[in-house]
Every structure is written in C-alpha cells, then in structure tokens.
Design a protein around this motif. Structure first.
Motif, PDB file in Angstrom:
ATOM      1  N   GLU A 185     -21.349 -24.957  16.299  1.00 35.56           N
ATOM      2  CA  GLU A 185     -21.409 -23.827  17.219  1.00 35.56           C
ATOM      3  C   GLU A 185     -20.679 -24.158  18.518  1.00 35.56           C
ATOM      4  O   GLU A 185     -20.779 -25.261  19.028  1.00 35.56           O
ATOM      5  CB  GLU A 185     -22.869 -23.486  17.514  1.00 35.56           C
ATOM      6  CG  GLU A 185     -22.991 -22.266  18.378  1.00 35.56           C
ATOM      7  CD  GLU A 185     -24.227 -21.451  18.037  1.00 35.56           C
ATOM      8  OE1 GLU A 185     -25.256 -21.721  18.639  1.00 35.56           O
ATOM      9  OE2 GLU A 185     -24.144 -20.557  17.183  1.00 35.56           O
ATOM     10  N   PRO A 218     -19.490 -17.510  19.502  1.00 33.39           N
ATOM     11  CA  PRO A 218     -18.214 -16.863  19.827  1.00 33.39           C
ATOM     12  C   PRO A 218     -18.300 -15.882  20.997  1.00 33.39           C
ATOM     13  O   PRO A 218     -17.343 -15.752  21.754  1.00 33.39           O
ATOM     14  CB  PRO A 218     -17.826 -16.145  18.529  1.00 33.39           C
ATOM     15  CG  PRO A 218     -18.980 -16.253  17.611  1.00 33.39           C
ATOM     16  CD  PRO A 218     -19.864 -17.351  18.091  1.00 33.39           C
ATOM     17  N   GLU A 219     -19.454 -15.217  21.186  1.00 30.78           N
ATOM     18  CA  GLU A 219     -19.565 -14.256  22.287  1.00 30.78           C
ATOM     19  C   GLU A 219     -19.480 -14.976  23.630  1.00 30.78           C
ATOM     20  O   GLU A 219     -18.807 -14.514  24.554  1.00 30.78           O
ATOM     21  CB  GLU A 219     -20.883 -13.460  22.208  1.00 30.78           C
ATOM     22  CG  GLU A 219     -21.025 -12.581  20.984  1.00 30.78           C
ATOM     23  CD  GLU A 219     -21.630 -13.317  19.814  1.00 30.78           C
ATOM     24  OE1 GLU A 219     -21.808 -14.554  19.895  1.00 30.78           O
ATOM     25  OE2 GLU A 219     -21.909 -12.662  18.791  1.00 30.78           O
ATOM     26  N   ALA A 220     -20.157 -16.110  23.740  1.00 29.84           N
ATOM     27  CA  ALA A 220     -20.092 -16.896  24.971  1.00 29.84           C
ATOM     28  C   ALA A 220     -18.687 -17.469  25.145  1.00 29.84           C
ATOM     29  O   ALA A 220     -18.139 -17.476  26.256  1.00 29.84           O
ATOM     30  CB  ALA A 220     -21.125 -18.028  24.935  1.00 29.84           C
ATOM     31  N   ALA A 222     -15.904 -16.203  24.269  1.00 28.22           N
ATOM     32  CA  ALA A 222     -14.974 -15.173  24.735  1.00 28.22           C
ATOM     33  C   ALA A 222     -15.010 -15.093  26.263  1.00 28.22           C
ATOM     34  O   ALA A 222     -13.963 -14.968  26.918  1.00 28.22           O
ATOM     35  CB  ALA A 222     -15.334 -13.825  24.119  1.00 28.22           C
ATOM     36  N   VAL A 223     -16.192 -15.189  26.851  1.00 34.36           N
ATOM     37  CA  VAL A 223     -16.322 -15.141  28.313  1.00 34.36           C
ATOM     38  C   VAL A 223     -15.750 -16.421  28.935  1.00 34.36           C
ATOM     39  O   VAL A 223     -15.090 -16.374  29.977  1.00 34.36           O
ATOM     40  CB  VAL A 223     -17.800 -14.922  28.727  1.00 34.36           C
ATOM     41  CG1 VAL A 223     -17.963 -15.014  30.234  1.00 34.36           C
ATOM     42  CG2 VAL A 223     -18.293 -13.568  28.217  1.00 34.36           C
ATOM     43  N   GLU A 255     -16.752  -6.269  31.097  1.00 35.80           N
ATOM     44  CA  GLU A 255     -16.948  -6.511  29.659  1.00 35.80           C
ATOM     45  C   GLU A 255     -18.198  -5.806  29.134  1.00 35.80           C
ATOM     46  O   GLU A 255     -18.436  -5.761  27.932  1.00 35.80           O
ATOM     47  CB  GLU A 255     -17.071  -8.020  29.382  1.00 35.80           C
ATOM     48  CG  GLU A 255     -15.784  -8.793  29.553  1.00 35.80           C
ATOM     49  CD  GLU A 255     -14.784  -8.477  28.460  1.00 35.80           C
ATOM     50  OE1 GLU A 255     -15.087  -8.705  27.289  1.00 35.80           O
ATOM     51  OE2 GLU A 255     -13.685  -7.979  28.799  1.00 35.80           O
ATOM     52  N   GLU A 257     -21.611  -4.861  27.708  1.00 36.44           N
ATOM     53  CA  GLU A 257     -22.590  -5.551  26.859  1.00 36.44           C
ATOM     54  C   GLU A 257     -22.086  -6.914  26.381  1.00 36.44           C
ATOM     55  O   GLU A 257     -22.867  -7.795  26.074  1.00 36.44           O
ATOM     56  CB  GLU A 257     -22.929  -4.685  25.644  1.00 36.44           C
ATOM     57  CG  GLU A 257     -23.974  -3.618  25.920  1.00 36.44           C
ATOM     58  CD  GLU A 257     -25.311  -4.211  26.348  1.00 36.44           C
ATOM     59  OE1 GLU A 257     -25.852  -5.017  25.572  1.00 36.44           O
ATOM     60  OE2 GLU A 257     -25.801  -3.853  27.442  1.00 36.44           O
ATOM     61  N   ARG A 258     -20.754  -7.056  26.308  1.00 38.25           N
ATOM     62  CA  ARG A 258     -20.209  -8.321  25.820  1.00 38.25           C
ATOM     63  C   ARG A 258     -20.179  -9.375  26.913  1.00 38.25           C
ATOM     64  O   ARG A 258     -19.931 -10.548  26.639  1.00 38.25           O
ATOM     65  CB  ARG A 258     -18.796  -8.117  25.281  1.00 38.25           C
ATOM     66  CG  ARG A 258     -18.756  -7.275  24.029  1.00 38.25           C
ATOM     67  CD  ARG A 258     -17.377  -7.317  23.445  1.00 38.25           C
ATOM     68  NE  ARG A 258     -16.373  -6.919  24.443  1.00 38.25           N
ATOM     69  CZ  ARG A 258     -15.070  -6.884  24.204  1.00 38.25           C
ATOM     70  NH1 ARG A 258     -14.615  -7.229  23.032  1.00 38.25           N
ATOM     71  NH2 ARG A 258     -14.227  -6.504  25.135  1.00 38.25           N
ATOM     72  N   ARG A 260     -21.422 -12.002  29.807  1.00 38.03           N
ATOM     73  CA  ARG A 260     -22.510 -12.992  29.828  1.00 38.03           C
ATOM     74  C   ARG A 260     -22.630 -13.486  31.269  1.00 38.03           C
ATOM     75  O   ARG A 260     -21.679 -13.397  32.031  1.00 38.03           O
ATOM     76  CB  ARG A 260     -22.182 -14.185  28.935  1.00 38.03           C
ATOM     77  CG  ARG A 260     -22.198 -13.897  27.445  1.00 38.03           C
ATOM     78  CD  ARG A 260     -23.624 -13.762  26.934  1.00 38.03           C
ATOM     79  NE  ARG A 260     -23.664 -13.532  25.497  1.00 38.03           N
ATOM     80  CZ  ARG A 260     -23.526 -12.342  24.917  1.00 38.03           C
ATOM     81  NH1 ARG A 260     -23.310 -11.277  25.657  1.00 38.03           N
ATOM     82  NH2 ARG A 260     -23.599 -12.225  23.614  1.00 38.03           N
TER      83      ARG A 260
ATOM     84  N   ASN B  61     -31.228 -15.198  32.040  1.00 40.31           N
ATOM     85  CA  ASN B  61     -30.517 -14.102  31.396  1.00 40.31           C
ATOM     86  C   ASN B  61     -31.460 -12.931  31.113  1.00 40.31           C
ATOM     87  O   ASN B  61     -31.112 -11.773  31.345  1.00 40.31           O
ATOM     88  CB  ASN B  61     -29.890 -14.626  30.104  1.00 40.31           C
ATOM     89  CG  ASN B  61     -28.887 -13.663  29.531  1.00 40.31           C
ATOM     90  OD1 ASN B  61     -28.124 -13.049  30.268  1.00 40.31           O
ATOM     91  ND2 ASN B  61     -28.893 -13.529  28.227  1.00 40.31           N
TER      92      ASN B  61
END
Lengths: 392, 103
Positions: A185, A218-220, A222-223, A255, A257-258, A260, B61
């Motif tokens: 990860e 992957p979502e983190a 991307a940021v 961004e 919802e995407r 962070r 968060n």
C-alpha cells in the motif's frame, strides 16, 4: 466392525478435513515457490506416489517429489524422455498410472502438476488431486496479483519522492523515508528538496517540504502527487512561501470529496543560512544547536484541506554554523509502545539533544533507529525525516 | 484502548462524550456517530474529549469531516475538554482555531 456406509462416511469426512486444511495452508501463502512446494507435499504421499510441478510447458519441472527419494532421479529422467503424462484421468505411464492436471485459475493457465501412482489409482484420489490443484492454482493467481499490486505501489511510491536531491554547498542534507507495512500500500508521507530561481538579492536558494497526507492508498497518493508538483511549479515561478501554501490549500479543497487533509512544513533556505518556514499543521520543526539545545523554530498554523480562508504567515530564523534543522512526520512522534508515544514529554527533543555534533546523516539514522527500537511491534505508520545541517 | 461514546441531549445541544483512543480502528465509529447525529437534525454538537488519551490523523480527519458536514447543514460542531496529547495535536494542526470555540 463399522458398516461399509459408515466407513465411507468417515473416510469422506477425513478427506473433507484434509481439503479444508490444505486450502487454509495454501491461502496463507503468497510465495509462488512455497505454494508449489506445499501442493506437492499435500499430494505426496497421501494421494500419489510422486508428483512434478511445472510452471512452463517447455521447461523441465521446477519440483519433483517421490515417496522414495532414491527414485527421484529416475523419475526426472523419465519425465525428460517421455514428456509430461497426458491430461485427463490417469493412464499407464512407465511402470505407474499417471496424469497431468493443469493449474488453471480465472481462465489463466499458470502451469501444471503431474502425478503418478504405483499400482491402482482410485478415481476418488484423482478427483481429490484435481480439487487440490484447483485450489493451488487460485493461491498462485492470488500471489501473482499480490506481487503485481506490490510492484505498482512501489512504482507509485517512488514517483512521489524526488528522483534525486540537489547538492547544497555549505550544508549537509539527509532524508529518510520508511513506508509502513509490507509495501503493498502507498503511504501518505512525502518530502522534497529543490533549487529555486535566485531572488532579487541574487542569492542561491532552495526549497524543501515534508508532508503527511491523511490516509493511505491511491487516493492519498493522488493528493501527495498534487502537493509535490504544485510546490515545485509555484516555487519555480518564484511565488512567496505563504502564497504557495495558500494556493495548495485551495487546490486540495477544489478536489472536493477526493481531497485529503495535508500537514505540511514548507521552507526556504538561502546560501547564507537564512530560513523561512510555513508550518501548516505539521509537527513543528526543531533546531539543534552544537551545545545540545533544542528549540522549536516555527509557529503552528492550520493544516491544509479544511477551510479556504487562511492567511498563512512565514516564520524566519537563521541556521548558524553547526546548527541542525530537524523535521519529521508523525510516524516518528506517534511511534507507540503500549500506551506510550515516542513524542510524549519532549521525547523527540531529548533524543535530538543527544545527537549534538553529529552529521545530518547520523542524526537521521539515530532517530530512525530510535523509532525502530521504541517498540517490538512493527510500526503501522509511514515515517519521513528531513535533516539539514549548516556546515562549520 | 477502545473508544466509547455517550450521547446526551439537553434542549438544543447534544453532548457527545468520548472515552478511549481515536485511531485508525475507532475513528470510523466516531464518524458514523457524528454524521448520523447531524443527519438526524441535531444542530449544536459538543464533543467532549476530556477522557480521550490519543487522537491520530484519522481521528483529526473525522473531526474535520464532521465539522465541515455541520457547516453545510447549517449546524455547528465544537470540541471541548481536550488535554495532554490531544490538546497538543489540535494546537499543532491549527484545528483548535476551528474546533475549540464557544457555541
């Protein structure tokens, strides 16, 4: 004496347990070689006298097992001479009854297992062997998918860190990056150091950053990518530090919802040792003086990704010869042993004080080691460290 | 240490008392709870963190998500009682400016 029906029932139950246990063993392995070895050990001697595992049709078997080790070489020789036994139910082959069962999972052929028995080869045994090979093929395919995911994650992770660090004349720079877990990860920590165009005073200057995107995967990532590239591009444009951080904050909020949360320490260093810092929700950077004194060198400001109307300000200080600037992510300060954290009660400051006089690399290594030694448990968070030392 | 949540309603105000650690394992239950309260129509939520010994970034968060969710639903969410490590992390991340307020 149990009746025949009862006996069969018992035998059947025994085989069911065998298959269930075999499945569990296979599912617990992600190493292809280990899966093949395990399959062979499950088949021989319970179901067959010998077994050969193939991963490539045109190559000799990768493993050959025989109940009688002395027969192993003869069997290898025969397999080489005759090729694999045919697919389907066992047929006479050499002195035995033998067949080949392909390793097929999710429509993909991953190899084959050849099995043979001296004497009778009951149909039940063949069916059980087929069942085992089916499960073994699934385990192999899972291992393949895991390996693919791991290599994708590693490639992505590498792309989030700078390809190389610039040379900083007059300074000593060291970075440490340690991803959490087994590498399947992508983590959310990153760092960067890059040269900037000279300002009006004509002085050489560099910018550096250390950040932590909340979450992993992957979502983190991307940021993280957005942040690292934004800092470089806006830095190359000569945008002042607080404006860069403010701009990045708006980019992250855009961004939706995407987006962070991101904690970030962004700094600029001139060749004279002048330091400008914006610490947005990140663990505060520390300066270690040659006499062992440790001081915070920035004031806390909000982390990024919460609200858009923030006026960031810059903190300035000077790195005197021998001074060390230390920055890290919370993977260091929140390293846990039971209920105790490494950062509790100025734990990090005490650790650094003992590093007075060390090079940047030695300071980073000492903290890295202290984090590893802090608990017998493996860490569950990534960790990044950036150390800058002004040479004497 | 696990996280226990206790909720009391007093006129317009909802007091959520948290006990334990807010981390990767427990933050989701806090998020579900806070968002649930806001969606049910609670307008003023106070999260008491006095008995919370640890709050990691996943916990922050969740607090931010709930804070933002409150803002868009015309409600308010604040935090009270933070001390020790929890107070430190709220201060370091600058979240104290948004989360620690009088309702």
């Amino acid at each position: 004496m149990p009746s025949s029906a009862e006996f069969n029932e018992r035998t059947w139950r025994g085989w069911m347990t065998f298959v269930a246990e075999a499945s569990e063993l296979l599912a617990g392995t992600l190493d292809p070689q280990g899966i093949l070895a395990l399959t062979a050990q499950l088949v021989v001697p319970r179901l067959a006298t010998w077994c050969a595992a193939y991963t490539d049709e045109d190559q000799p078997p990768v493993y050959v097992w025989h109940t009688d080790e002395d027969c192993s070489d003869d069997l290898k020789h025969l397999l080489q001479l005759e090729g694999r036994p045919p697919s389907g139910p066992p047929v006479p082959w050499g002195d035995d009854l033998a067949c080949t069962i392909p390793l097929v999972a999710r429509g993909r052929e991953l190899g084959a297992i050849a099995i043979g028995r001296a004497g009778r080869f009951p149909p039940d045994y063949f069916e059980l062997a087929e069942e085992l090979v089916r499960r073994s093929a699934l385990a192999l395919d899972n291992a393949r998918l895991y390996a693919e995911q791991k290599s994708t994650s590693l490639a992505l992770q590498r792309s989030l860190l700078p390809p190389e660090l610039p040379d900083l004349p007059g300074f000593d720079l060291a970075v440490t990056y340690l991803p959490a877990g087994e590498g399947a990860e992508v983590g959310g920590d990153f760092y960067d150091v890059f040269a900037c165009p000279p300002g009006e005073d004509g002085r050489t200057r560099w910018r550096f950053a250390i950040g932590d995107v909340c979450g992993t995967g992957p979502e983190a990532a991307a940021v993280t990518g957005l942040a690292r590239h934004a800092l470089r591009i806006l830095g190359a444009e000569g945008m002042p530090l607080p404006d860069v951080v403010e701009r990045l904050n708006r980019l992250i909020l855009a961004e939706g919802e995407r987006g962070r949360l991101l904690t970030l320490l962004h700094g600029e260093l001139t060749d004279q040792g002048e330091l400008s810092l914006v610490c947005a929700g990140h663990p505060l950077p520390l300066i270690l003086s040659p006499d062992g004194k440790v001081t915070e060198c920035a004031s806390p400001q909000p982390l990024l990704g919460v609200v858009d109307d923030i006026d960031f300000t810059v903190d300035t200080t000077k790195l005197e010869p021998g001074d060390v600037l230390f920055s890290c992510t919370d993977g260091v300060t929140e390293r846990r042993d039971g209920d105790v954290l490494l950062g509790d009660g100025h734990g990090l400051e005490e650790l650094l004080a003992a590093c007075a006089g060390l090079s940047a690399g030695a300071v980073a290594a000492a903290v890295d080691q202290a984090v590893r030694d802090f608990s017998a448990e493996p860490g569950h968070d990534d960790m990044a460290i950036v150390v800058l030392r002004a040479l004497d | 240490m696990r996280l226990a949540l206790d909720t009391r309603r007093d006129e317009d105000r909802t007091l959520v008392t948290a006990r334990g650690s807010i981390d990767l394992h427990s933050s989701e239950s806090l998020q579900t709870h806070l968002i649930g309260l806001l969606d049910e129509g609670d307008r003023q939520i106070v999260v008491d963190l006095a008995a919370v010994d640890f709050c990691d970034s996943s916990g922050l968060n969740v607090l931010v998500r709930a804070y933002k969710h409150a803002r868009v639903t015309d409600a308010a969410l604040v935090v009270t009682g933070a001390q020790g490590r929890v107070e430190n992390v709220l201060r370091t991340t600058g979240l104290d400016k948004y989360l620690i307020r009088e309702l």
